[in-house]
Design a protein around this motif. Structure first.
Motif, mmCIF file in Angstrom:
data_model
loop_
_atom_site.group_PDB
_atom_site.id
_atom_site.type_symbol
_atom_site.label_atom_id
_atom_site.label_comp_id
_atom_site.label_asym_id
_atom_site.label_seq_id
_atom_site.Cartn_x
_atom_site.Cartn_y
_atom_site.Cartn_z
ATOM 1 N N MET A 1 0.860 -1.179 0.000
ATOM 2 C CA MET A 1 0.000 0.000 0.000
ATOM 3 C C MET A 1 0.892 1.223 0.000
ATOM 4 N N LEU A 2 0.277 2.391 -0.116
ATOM 5 C CA LEU A 2 1.011 3.640 -0.005
ATOM 6 C C LEU A 2 0.741 4.219 1.372
ATOM 7 N N ALA A 3 1.784 4.508 2.106
ATOM 8 C CA ALA A 3 1.636 5.210 3.371
ATOM 9 C C ALA A 3 1.728 6.701 3.073
ATOM 10 N N ALA A 4 0.942 7.499 3.772
ATOM 11 C CA ALA A 4 0.962 8.956 3.602
ATOM 12 C C ALA A 4 0.624 9.584 4.936
ATOM 13 N N ARG B 1 -0.824 9.052 10.212
ATOM 14 C CA ARG B 1 -0.404 8.190 9.112
ATOM 15 C C ARG B 1 -1.619 7.417 8.618
ATOM 16 N N VAL B 2 -1.803 7.403 7.320
ATOM 17 C CA VAL B 2 -2.882 6.641 6.696
ATOM 18 C C VAL B 2 -2.274 5.769 5.604
ATOM 19 N N HIS B 3 -2.989 4.725 5.232
ATOM 20 C CA HIS B 3 -2.548 3.828 4.167
ATOM 21 C C HIS B 3 -3.528 3.943 3.014
ATOM 22 N N VAL B 4 -3.011 4.307 1.852
ATOM 23 C CA VAL B 4 -3.826 4.467 0.646
ATOM 24 C C VAL B 4 -3.884 3.119 -0.063
ATOM 25 N N PHE B 5 -5.102 2.632 -0.329
ATOM 26 C CA PHE B 5 -5.187 1.387 -1.068
ATOM 27 C C PHE B 5 -6.008 1.498 -2.341
ATOM 28 N N ASP B 6 -6.522 2.694 -2.660
ATOM 29 C CA ASP B 6 -7.195 2.894 -3.934
ATOM 30 C C ASP B 6 -7.309 4.395 -4.194
ATOM 31 N N LEU C 1 -8.851 6.426 -1.255
ATOM 32 C CA LEU C 1 -9.506 5.606 -0.244
ATOM 33 C C LEU C 1 -8.411 5.148 0.703
ATOM 34 N N VAL C 2 -8.509 5.559 1.961
ATOM 35 C CA VAL C 2 -7.438 5.326 2.923
ATOM 36 C C VAL C 2 -7.962 4.562 4.135
ATOM 37 N N VAL C 3 -7.031 3.947 4.862
ATOM 38 C CA VAL C 3 -7.305 3.318 6.145
ATOM 39 C C VAL C 3 -6.391 3.984 7.153
ATOM 40 N N GLY C 4 -6.940 4.386 8.281
ATOM 41 C CA GLY C 4 -6.141 5.013 9.319
ATOM 42 C C GLY C 4 -6.906 5.101 10.621
ATOM 43 N N ARG C 5 -6.236 5.595 11.640
ATOM 44 C CA ARG C 5 -6.845 5.742 12.947
ATOM 45 C C ARG C 5 -7.390 7.163 13.075
ATOM 46 N N PHE D 1 3.870 10.644 0.301
ATOM 47 C CA PHE D 1 3.461 9.308 -0.132
ATOM 48 C C PHE D 1 4.691 8.426 -0.267
ATOM 49 N N ARG D 2 4.599 7.185 0.203
ATOM 50 C CA ARG D 2 5.706 6.246 0.113
ATOM 51 C C ARG D 2 5.155 4.823 0.067
ATOM 52 N N PRO D 3 5.795 3.924 -0.690
ATOM 53 C CA PRO D 3 5.324 2.534 -0.729
ATOM 54 C C PRO D 3 5.689 1.817 0.563
ATOM 55 N N LYS D 4 4.792 0.944 1.018
ATOM 56 C CA LYS D 4 5.048 0.223 2.257
ATOM 57 C C LYS D 4 4.353 -1.131 2.203
ATOM 58 N N LEU D 5 5.055 -2.168 2.632
ATOM 59 C CA LEU D 5 4.475 -3.493 2.760
ATOM 60 C C LEU D 5 3.809 -3.559 4.127
#
Length: 169
Positions: free
Chosen positions: A16-19, A46-51, A60-64, A84-88
């Motif tokens: 995913m992309l972390a941002a 910090r959120v994770h972009v998955f679309d 579309l992000v997932v975060g707290r 924005f940065r790629p992250k596993l």
């Protein structure tokens, strides 16, 4: 997949992309006001972009979010995100909330790196184009304006002796 007790099992690691959410964003009439973060996420979260949608204008992000410890998925304008940065991603809570990612297969890491660069440029373009003819408020703390950090000491000025430290006597 589900476990024998009926609980959902998180999928394996996904690219995913972390941002990060911008600390301050311009808002209000003519962009003269400053608002911290977004309605859902605090500034710097910090959120994770998955679309992405609309050619990269919305993510579309997932975060707290601000007032809960649960991971939630939310649509966020790209202009409110930066770095924005790629992250596993291995975190089970993030993987359960996302469920899938737009980056998969053998080239997932390379695709994520290209998407990170593209979204960073798009976010910068969207932030700059929101109020192009309006001046920034004074003092401005938005993401485009450099802000001196109160905890950081200003860089030292070069000394006439070439910057060499004199020996102690």
């Amino acid at each position: 997949m589900s476990t024998p007790d009926g609980a959902e099992e998180a999928p394996g690691p996904l690219w995913m992309l972390a941002a990060n959410v911008v600390q301050w964003r311009r808002g209000g009439e003519g962009g003269q006001g400053l608002r911290p973060g977004t309605k859902t996420f605090a500034g710097g979260a910090r959120v994770h972009v998955f679309d992405t949608l609309d050619g990269g204008d919305v993510c579309l992000v997932v975060g707290r979010p601000r007032h809960t410890r649960r991971q939630v998925s939310q649509y966020v304008h790209t202009r409110h995100l930066h770095t924005f940065r790629p992250k596993l991603v291995h975190g089970p809570a993030v993987l359960r909330a996302a469920g899938w990612s737009g980056f998969w297969g053998a080239t997932a890491a390379a695709d994520a790196a290209l998407a990170a660069a593209r979204l960073e440029a798009r976010a910068r373009e969207l932030r700059g184009g929101r109020w192009p003819d309006r001046p920034h408020p004074r003092p401005c703390r938005c993401h485009e304006c450099p802000v001196p950090d109160a905890g950081r000491v200003a860089p030292a000025q070069p000394r006439p002796d070439g910057g060499l430290r004199l020996p102690a006597r």
